[in-house]
Design a protein around this motif. Sequence first.
Motif, mmCIF file in Angstrom:
data_model
loop_
_atom_site.group_PDB
_atom_site.id
_atom_site.type_symbol
_atom_site.label_atom_id
_atom_site.label_comp_id
_atom_site.label_asym_id
_atom_site.label_seq_id
_atom_site.Cartn_x
_atom_site.Cartn_y
_atom_site.Cartn_z
ATOM 1 N N LYS A 97 92.976 2.246 -100.381
ATOM 2 C CA LYS A 97 93.461 0.913 -100.028
ATOM 3 C C LYS A 97 94.662 0.604 -100.923
ATOM 4 C CE LYS A 97 89.796 -1.502 -100.789
ATOM 5 N NZ LYS A 97 88.863 -2.628 -100.864
ATOM 6 N N PRO A 98 95.655 -0.023 -100.374
ATOM 7 C CA PRO A 98 96.802 -0.385 -101.212
ATOM 8 C C PRO A 98 96.413 -1.450 -102.223
ATOM 9 C CG PRO A 98 97.053 -1.302 -99.005
ATOM 10 C CD PRO A 98 95.834 -0.426 -98.982
ATOM 11 N N PRO A 99 97.101 -1.545 -103.314
ATOM 12 C CA PRO A 99 96.760 -2.553 -104.324
ATOM 13 C C PRO A 99 97.011 -3.961 -103.785
ATOM 14 C CG PRO A 99 98.767 -1.421 -104.921
ATOM 15 C CD PRO A 99 98.220 -0.735 -103.717
ATOM 16 N N GLN A 100 96.210 -4.912 -104.270
ATOM 17 C CA GLN A 100 96.358 -6.296 -103.843
ATOM 18 C C GLN A 100 96.946 -7.108 -104.985
ATOM 19 O OE1 GLN A 100 92.548 -7.630 -102.554
ATOM 20 N NE2 GLN A 100 92.537 -6.343 -100.725
ATOM 21 N N LYS A 101 97.694 -8.094 -104.587
ATOM 22 C CA LYS A 101 98.325 -8.958 -105.567
ATOM 23 C C LYS A 101 97.341 -10.054 -105.964
ATOM 24 C CE LYS A 101 102.991 -10.140 -105.764
ATOM 25 N NZ LYS A 101 104.184 -10.767 -105.167
ATOM 26 N N ILE A 102 97.200 -10.302 -107.219
ATOM 27 C CA ILE A 102 96.301 -11.338 -107.725
ATOM 28 C C ILE A 102 97.159 -12.527 -108.142
ATOM 29 C CG2 ILE A 102 94.635 -11.954 -109.492
ATOM 30 C CD1 ILE A 102 93.895 -8.987 -109.653
ATOM 31 N N LYS A 103 96.813 -13.666 -107.573
ATOM 32 C CA LYS A 103 97.547 -14.883 -107.928
ATOM 33 C C LYS A 103 96.654 -15.737 -108.819
ATOM 34 C CE LYS A 103 100.364 -15.192 -103.804
ATOM 35 N NZ LYS A 103 100.737 -16.033 -102.659
ATOM 36 N N VAL A 104 97.189 -16.203 -109.884
ATOM 37 C CA VAL A 104 96.464 -17.072 -110.808
ATOM 38 C C VAL A 104 97.075 -18.453 -110.685
ATOM 39 C CG1 VAL A 104 95.872 -17.498 -113.206
ATOM 40 C CG2 VAL A 104 96.010 -15.149 -112.342
#
Length: 109
Positions: A97-104
């Motif tokens: 799976k491609p990496p996912q962006k984490i939003k804080v």
Amino acid sequence: MSRVKDSIYGILQGRFLTDDSSFNNWRILIFVVALLLIMISSSHSLDAKVVKIAELNKMKREFRAEDFDTSTELTRMKLESNIRKRVKSKGLFPAEKPPQKIKVTTNKE
């Protein structure tokens, strides 16, 4: 004509070096010999420099070829396929799976 013949024989026999006025002739000869020695010396020095320049140019071509070979090998080592082969033996595989962006998000109070 005999006068010219006598002067030629005089030069061949070296009378111009043993006459009374030979001091001037000796000075000129010594000067010419000194110039010839300087010319021969500078010629040998120039030949040595030409040989040195040729050797340095040859070394430069060898180093340039070595640099090209090294940069080509480095470029091949950086390829993704090459890296995958090297880390496969260590048990690492590419992610499925491609990496996912984490939003804080932060709340300001």
